[in-house]
Scaffold this motif. Structure first.
Motif: not given
Lengths: 152, 82
Positions: A51, A53, A56, A59, A120, A122-123, A137, B5, B7, B55, B58-60, B72-74, B76, B78-79
């Motif tokens: 998944e 975002y 983002m 970007h 980035a 992604f999850w 992570a 949002k 995730f 974020a 679209f930026s941390f 727009e806030l999000a 989530f 850790p990626v």
């Protein structure tokens, strides 16, 4: 110099991506990295589900590619990341860098992958016989990214 | 109004992908998080997990960053891509 960023469910062709990167006559080196879905050491993996975002992700990847291009004076850079359901052995991610010389191409590709791993959005979820699990992570990925900041 | 949002595992645990909130004066990510917990007390633990990232546009960003109407806030975990 062209930067290509794609987030997609479809697979990609290494040969096609290489051909695009190898077009620049100022560049004598092309380094490519491909990440694949691999077996788990302690559970039978049937597939991986990714998944992200939207908005983002693109970007962040664009910024990483720009930073790498500026820092190592590279030519074209391509980043492709797949999302959705991926079976064992399928391709997940591609990073390709064209540069005048090999050291810049290797370094830029490594930099992009190390930051992609921690920046980035992604999850991954592992689908196994016993259920679905979100991937945690890794501290080693965080350390790989921080190493670049220490070296800077 | 701001859009928020969520995730991945956080979205599943909160059972919420997206919501909208009024944006007060002097709003930051931290004050907004506190308002979310006021609205949904059961979110307290998840939203205050030390690993949760945020974020803005679209930026941390950090918890003390300012929030303005239209952002727009999000939130989530850790990626884990690549």
């Amino acid at each position: 110099m062209s930067l290509t960023i794609r987030v997609q469910t479809a697979d990609f062709s290494l040969a096609d991506e290489y051909r695009v990167l190898a077009q620049d006559s100022r560049c004598g080196a092309v380094v490519t990295f491909t990440g694949l879905v691999r077996e788990l050491p302690d559970a039978a993996l049937t597939a991986m589900e990714l998944e992200h975002y939207p908005g983002m992700t693109e970007h962040v990847l664009e910024q990483l590619a720009q930073q790498a291009q500026q820092q190592w004076q590279t030519g074209a850079i391509t980043i492709i990341h797949r999302v959705g359901k991926l079976a064992l052995n399928e391709q997940i991610v591609f990073v390709g860098v064209a540069a005048p010389h090999r050291k810049a191409a290797f370094a830029a590709a490594m930099y992009v992958m190390d930051f992609l791993k921690t920046q980035a959005p992604f999850w991954k979820q592992e689908l196994t016989a016993s259920g679905r699990y979100w991937v945690a992570a890794k501290a080693s990925d965080q350390e790989a990214q921080q190493q670049w900041q220490r070296d800077a | 109004m701001v859009k928020v949002k969520f995730f991945a595992a956080l979205r599943e645990r909160l059972n919420c992908a997206e919501l909208t909130l009024d944006c007060g004066p002097n709003e930051t990510l931290a004050t907004l998080r506190a308002r979310l917990v006021d609205l949904h007390p059961s979110w307290q633990t998840e939203l205050h997990d030390k690993d949760v990232l945020c974020a803005k546009n679209f930026s941390f960003c950090g918890w003390q960053d300012r929030v303005s109407a239209g952002d727009e806030l999000a939130f989530f975990p850790p990626v884990t891509g690549g």
